[in-house]
Design a protein around this motif. Structure first.
Motif, mmCIF file in Angstrom:
data_model
loop_
_atom_site.group_PDB
_atom_site.id
_atom_site.type_symbol
_atom_site.label_atom_id
_atom_site.label_comp_id
_atom_site.label_asym_id
_atom_site.label_seq_id
_atom_site.Cartn_x
_atom_site.Cartn_y
_atom_site.Cartn_z
ATOM 1 N N ALA A 152 -17.132 14.081 -45.413
ATOM 2 C CA ALA A 152 -16.766 12.664 -45.356
ATOM 3 C C ALA A 152 -17.750 11.947 -44.446
ATOM 4 O O ALA A 152 -18.168 12.490 -43.431
ATOM 5 C CB ALA A 152 -15.346 12.491 -44.835
ATOM 6 N N ASN A 153 -18.098 10.754 -44.814
ATOM 7 C CA ASN A 153 -18.975 9.918 -43.997
ATOM 8 C C ASN A 153 -18.092 8.940 -43.229
ATOM 9 O O ASN A 153 -17.246 8.274 -43.825
ATOM 10 C CB ASN A 153 -19.956 9.160 -44.895
ATOM 11 N N TYR A 154 -18.275 8.851 -41.915
ATOM 12 C CA TYR A 154 -17.388 8.025 -41.112
ATOM 13 C C TYR A 154 -17.430 6.545 -41.509
ATOM 14 O O TYR A 154 -16.491 5.805 -41.255
ATOM 15 C CB TYR A 154 -17.669 8.203 -39.621
ATOM 16 N N LYS A 155 -18.492 6.117 -42.166
ATOM 17 C CA LYS A 155 -18.592 4.711 -42.573
ATOM 18 C C LYS A 155 -17.854 4.424 -43.880
ATOM 19 O O LYS A 155 -17.412 3.310 -44.103
ATOM 20 C CB LYS A 155 -20.055 4.306 -42.718
ATOM 21 N N THR A 156 -17.724 5.437 -44.750
ATOM 22 C CA THR A 156 -17.148 5.199 -46.080
ATOM 23 C C THR A 156 -15.914 6.052 -46.378
ATOM 24 O O THR A 156 -15.368 5.964 -47.476
ATOM 25 C CB THR A 156 -18.200 5.481 -47.169
ATOM 26 N N ALA A 157 -15.468 6.853 -45.439
ATOM 27 C CA ALA A 157 -14.324 7.739 -45.661
ATOM 28 C C ALA A 157 -13.051 6.936 -45.931
ATOM 29 O O ALA A 157 -12.919 5.799 -45.485
ATOM 30 C CB ALA A 157 -14.123 8.625 -44.437
ATOM 31 N N PRO A 158 -12.098 7.520 -46.667
ATOM 32 C CA PRO A 158 -10.831 6.834 -46.964
ATOM 33 C C PRO A 158 -9.859 6.921 -45.783
ATOM 34 O O PRO A 158 -9.078 7.860 -45.659
ATOM 35 C CB PRO A 158 -10.299 7.601 -48.177
ATOM 36 N N TYR A 159 -9.926 5.951 -44.903
ATOM 37 C CA TYR A 159 -9.061 5.920 -43.722
ATOM 38 C C TYR A 159 -7.624 5.602 -44.117
ATOM 39 O O TYR A 159 -7.370 4.837 -45.037
ATOM 40 C CB TYR A 159 -9.553 4.866 -42.728
ATOM 41 N N LYS A 160 -6.663 6.205 -43.391
ATOM 42 C CA LYS A 160 -5.241 5.948 -43.579
ATOM 43 C C LYS A 160 -4.711 5.200 -42.367
ATOM 44 O O LYS A 160 -5.198 5.394 -41.250
ATOM 45 C CB LYS A 160 -4.470 7.268 -43.678
ATOM 46 N N ALA A 161 -3.681 4.377 -42.564
ATOM 47 C CA ALA A 161 -3.053 3.671 -41.448
ATOM 48 C C ALA A 161 -2.458 4.686 -40.477
ATOM 49 O O ALA A 161 -1.916 5.715 -40.885
ATOM 50 C CB ALA A 161 -1.966 2.738 -41.958
ATOM 51 N N TYR A 162 -2.572 4.398 -39.195
ATOM 52 C CA TYR A 162 -2.033 5.289 -38.171
ATOM 53 C C TYR A 162 -0.551 4.970 -37.980
ATOM 54 O O TYR A 162 -0.178 3.832 -37.753
ATOM 55 C CB TYR A 162 -2.797 5.100 -36.858
ATOM 56 N N ILE A 163 0.293 5.994 -38.062
ATOM 57 C CA ILE A 163 1.737 5.849 -37.917
ATOM 58 C C ILE A 163 2.155 6.538 -36.621
ATOM 59 O O ILE A 163 1.785 7.691 -36.382
ATOM 60 C CB ILE A 163 2.481 6.500 -39.115
ATOM 61 N N ASP A 164 2.953 5.841 -35.783
ATOM 62 C CA ASP A 164 3.371 6.455 -34.521
ATOM 63 C C ASP A 164 4.525 7.427 -34.756
ATOM 64 O O ASP A 164 5.017 7.588 -35.875
ATOM 65 C CB ASP A 164 3.700 5.403 -33.463
ATOM 66 N N ALA A 165 4.966 8.083 -33.685
ATOM 67 C CA ALA A 165 6.009 9.101 -33.790
ATOM 68 C C ALA A 165 7.330 8.526 -34.302
ATOM 69 O O ALA A 165 8.168 9.256 -34.829
ATOM 70 C CB ALA A 165 6.216 9.770 -32.437
ATOM 71 N N ASP A 166 7.535 7.219 -34.163
ATOM 72 C CA ASP A 166 8.758 6.566 -34.636
ATOM 73 C C ASP A 166 8.647 6.108 -36.087
ATOM 74 O O ASP A 166 9.549 5.463 -36.601
ATOM 75 C CB ASP A 166 9.096 5.368 -33.744
ATOM 76 N N GLY A 167 7.496 6.404 -36.737
ATOM 77 C CA GLY A 167 7.317 6.039 -38.136
ATOM 78 C C GLY A 167 6.806 4.630 -38.364
ATOM 79 O O GLY A 167 6.772 4.154 -39.489
ATOM 80 N N ARG A 168 6.380 3.950 -37.312
ATOM 81 C CA ARG A 168 5.864 2.581 -37.437
ATOM 82 C C ARG A 168 4.344 2.579 -37.519
ATOM 83 O O ARG A 168 3.678 3.329 -36.816
ATOM 84 C CB ARG A 168 6.299 1.735 -36.236
ATOM 85 N N GLU A 169 3.813 1.719 -38.379
ATOM 86 C CA GLU A 169 2.364 1.568 -38.483
ATOM 87 C C GLU A 169 1.861 0.845 -37.240
ATOM 88 O O GLU A 169 2.436 -0.143 -36.810
ATOM 89 C CB GLU A 169 2.008 0.763 -39.734
#
Length: 120
Positions: A12-29
């Motif tokens: 994966a290239n850090y510039k074009t990789a498919p990033y996912k939203a970060y979810i915290d331990a409580d399940g919130r984005e």
């Protein structure tokens, strides 16, 4: 020596990789934060990841349950104590460290943690 099969390699290239939203331990984005995880044998958010912070974003306050290691690829990240990590910096924060980070202009980091942190 045998050839490496396509199923044995992840690139994966850090510039074009498919990033996912970060979810915290409580399940919130968490707004402005996203990641790419390479090794699915770790829980999501642990292991070796690319981590991106959008301009003006902040990480959740947390405590490390193991050493956190990261390398700043682009941008700058400021810790809650005012320390600024710049592009090219390698950082190791030891087990038990409590902190949160902010970025004014955005940042991309390579992060490694063995296990998930504890939110404060």
């Amino acid at each position: 020596m045998k050839q490496i099969a396509a199923t044995e390699r992840i690139v994966a290239n850090y510039k074009t990789a498919p990033y996912k939203a970060y979810i915290d331990a409580d399940g919130r984005e968490i707004p402005g934060q996203s990641f790419v995880q390479f090794d699915d044998t770790f829980p999501e958010g642990a292991g070796f990841t690319l981590y991106r912070m959008a301009p003006g974003s902040s990480s959740q306050p947390h405590e490390h349950t193991c050493h956190e290691q990261f390398f700043v690829i682009e941008g700058e990240v400021t810790d809650n104590d005012g320390y600024v990590y710049k592009a090219g910096d390698f950082v190791l924060l030891k087990t038990g460290t409590q902190h949160f980070s902010t970025t004014e202009k955005g940042a991309t980091l390579v992060v490694f943690v063995r296990e998930l942190e504890r939110n404060l």
